[in-house]
Design an enzyme around this catalytic site. Sequence first.
Site, PDB file in Angstrom:
ATOM      1  N   HIS A   1      -7.621  -5.622   0.042  1.00 37.26           N
ATOM      2  CA  HIS A   1      -6.397  -4.859   0.275  1.00 37.26           C
ATOM      3  C   HIS A   1      -5.655  -5.361   1.506  1.00 37.26           C
ATOM      4  CE1 HIS A   1      -3.999  -1.260  -0.249  1.00 37.26           C
ATOM      5  NE2 HIS A   1      -4.186  -0.924   1.016  1.00 37.26           N
TER       6      HIS A   1
ATOM      7  N   SER B   1       0.820  -1.201   0.000  1.00 33.13           N
ATOM      8  CA  SER B   1       0.000   0.000   0.000  1.00 33.13           C
ATOM      9  C   SER B   1       0.862   1.262   0.000  1.00 33.13           C
ATOM     10  CB  SER B   1      -0.956  -0.058   1.191  1.00 33.13           C
ATOM     11  OG  SER B   1      -2.052   0.764   0.923  1.00 33.13           O
TER      12      SER B   1
HETATM   13  C1  GTR Z   1      -5.350   4.453   1.676  1.00 30.20           C
HETATM   14  C2  GTR Z   1      -4.747   5.305   0.612  1.00 30.20           C
HETATM   15  C3  GTR Z   1      -3.992   4.454  -0.349  1.00 30.20           C
HETATM   16  C4  GTR Z   1      -3.130   3.421   0.345  1.00 30.20           C
HETATM   17  C5  GTR Z   1      -3.712   2.922   1.645  1.00 30.20           C
HETATM   18  C6  GTR Z   1      -2.755   2.245   2.616  1.00 30.20           C
HETATM   19  O1  GTR Z   1      -6.175   5.139   2.532  1.00 30.20           O
HETATM   20  O2  GTR Z   1      -5.775   5.990  -0.011  1.00 30.20           O
HETATM   21  O3  GTR Z   1      -3.254   5.258  -1.236  1.00 30.20           O
HETATM   22  O4  GTR Z   1      -1.856   3.902   0.521  1.00 30.20           O
HETATM   23  O5  GTR Z   1      -4.285   3.915   2.382  1.00 30.20           O
HETATM   24  O6  GTR Z   1      -1.596   2.601   2.773  1.00 30.20           O
HETATM   25  O7  GTR Z   1      -3.235   1.321   3.278  1.00 30.20           O
END
Ligand code: GTR
Length: 320
Positions: free
Chosen positions: A303, A181
């Site tokens: 995610h 991420s």
């Molecule tokens: C989210 C963000 C992403 C990603 C994510 C993370 O909120 O919008 O770009 O980086 O966080 O790091 O889990």
Amino acid sequence: MELPEEWQRAVVPSLPAAGSDVVGEFADTIYGRTPDGGELTELVLRSRDDGVLDGAADRLRHRAVIACPLGDVVLDTLTHRPAGAGAAPVVVVLNFKGNDETIETWPYATAIAAGYAVLTVDYQQIEPDDPAPAAPGVRALFPNETWGAVAAWAWGLCRLLDIAGRIPGVDTAGAVALGHSRLGKAALWAGAQDDRFAVTAANGSGCCGAALFRHPAGEDIAAITTKFPHWFVPSFAAYARHENDLPVDQHQLLASIAPRRVAITSAEADAWADPIGEYLAVTAARPSFPPNAIGYHLRPGDHDLLEEDWRYVLDFANRG
Ligand code: GTR
């Protein structure tokens, strides 16, 4: 396999010409340049547990002091290395919730079985993830630099490699920069700037990571610069809703790492990170790489950095 139409299409700038300073363009436009400096002046072994993970690994905790122009950064690192082996190549990877949590959640046994050492630190020991931090991070220790927090975390990955080079049984040859991420964005920026990384691996890295800006899906510049203004250089926000005006796109960042190897991993349900945009960036970057030097893996689910993602990255790294 025939891919759906939308997976085949993207109108993107051409790949960087040989000799062009594409990394400089990314520094100026998005991340800011990560300074070279920061010298590892002290590495103290705080604890050592041999034979963890059913005898397969040694677990070491160090305190590292890194001298910067205006002060020191202190990192508390956690290393797992294969027990009793020669020097193992290292995966350096920042963590979100502290070193101890990784012992519960990361598949260290899988990494050790694949022949890798793993070295990690809490990413906020490098730079707080806060637009107005209570205590400053490494960015405050370098005068006259404009760099965002993503570039600071990339700096941290480079320093982890310096640390790895001082730990017996851990080898920096064949090193992997891995991140999930926002830390996947940092891994890509570290890989682009530091050619000691043989493999750069970004999982669910999305907007400002592996996903093309010009594939309009998931998070965009307006969303990311509103919520996380501290991640990038301030001028980047001017491209919100003007993605087509950007002088760069993310396939060029991947291509800037070639001929060193790159692994991009995504999850089907992770729409915010735009797995299609990530795949399209890999496809557009592929001509810059030797055969099999850029890989893409898509798994079901959401995610997260899961064992399947680690397995793909470790297998990919071992094929190099
Ligand atoms: C989210 C963000 C992403 C990603 C994510 C993370 O909120 O919008 O770009 O980086 O966080 O790091 O889990």
